[in-house]
Design an enzyme around this catalytic site. Structure first.
Site, PDB file in Angstrom:
ATOM      1  CD  GLU A   1      -4.175   7.019   5.678  1.00 35.25           C
ATOM      2  OE1 GLU A   1      -5.245   6.472   6.001  1.00 35.25           O
ATOM      3  OE2 GLU A   1      -3.080   6.764   6.211  1.00 35.25           O
TER       4      GLU A   1
ATOM      5  CD  GLU B   1      -2.944   0.823   2.439  1.00 35.61           C
ATOM      6  OE1 GLU B   1      -3.422  -0.331   2.584  1.00 35.61           O
ATOM      7  OE2 GLU B   1      -3.219   1.767   3.193  1.00 35.61           O
TER       8      GLU B   1
END
Length: 213
Positions: free
Chosen positions: A92, A88
């Site tokens: 964010e 990943e």
């Protein structure tokens, strides 16, 4: 072997899959725009319909307005959301403070590589470009053309190598770390709308590539 130059090329995302709450996600292929809404229905998450191996991923993003404490809104790559062994690469935005962004990456399910970056602006005031440049030997995260973080692959250290989907979501993360990560959810300005446009993905899928450092 495919021509390495192809992996520097991008194209608009044409199709998406919606993982949950499809009524809270609007996709317009003609304008290459996506809207995610968080309200009484909860949040929503979309992803590309194919995985990619390396390349450049980008979107203009305008984050939700108002008191967004508790929420997480994002754009990221993942080999499979919810898989404990996922690779990943994350951008964010943390609802408690819209002047920062967190970057992180996982390799075979191991993360804990978070860094916080000052944006110098409120991410809800206008559209700003987020770019992930993922190459076999390094990753770069860029905001409005400026590299905010670069990680190079090192022997003996985990590095994302699995083909990955492009994802984006908005969700209530206030339960994590006793609300210290994104803040306590207030909800006083719901509905919260996160806007994405000019979303681009690499040309070609799940193929070898090379990028200059």
């Amino acid at each position: 072997m495919a021509d390495p130059a192809i992996h520097h090329e991008t194209q608009p995302i044409n199709q998406i899959a919606i993982d949950y709450t499809p009524e809270a996600c609007t996709h317009c292929p003609e304008s290459n725009s996506i809207t995610l809404t968080y309200d009484y229905r909860g949040g929503a998450r979309w992803r590309s319909t194919t995985r990619f191996l390396c390349g450049t991923f980008s979107s203009l993003i305008q984050c939700p307005k108002g008191n967004t404490s508790g929420l997480n809104f994002n754009i990221y790559l993942s080999s499979l959301e919810g898989d404990k062994s996922q690779d990943e690469i994350d951008f964010e935005f943390l609802g408690k403070d819209k002047t920062i962004v967190q970057t992180n990456y996982y390799a075979s399910g191991t993360g804990n590589r978070e860094e916080i970056h000052d944006l110098g602006f409120d991410c809800s005031d206008a559209f700003h470009e987020c770019v992930i440049k993922w190459c076999p030997n390094f990753i770069e995260w860029l905001i409005d053309g400026k590299v905010v973080r670069k990680v190079e692959k090192r022997e003996g250290e985990g590095f994302p190598e699995k083909p990955m989907f492009l994802y984006a979501s908005i969700w209530d993360a206030s339960y994590i770390c006793d609300a210290t990560w994104t803040g306590p959810y207030m909800g006083c300005d719901a509905p919260y709308v996160c806007l994405y446009k000019d979303i681009c993905v690499p040309v070609g899928t799940a193929v070898e590539c090379s990028c200059d450092s």
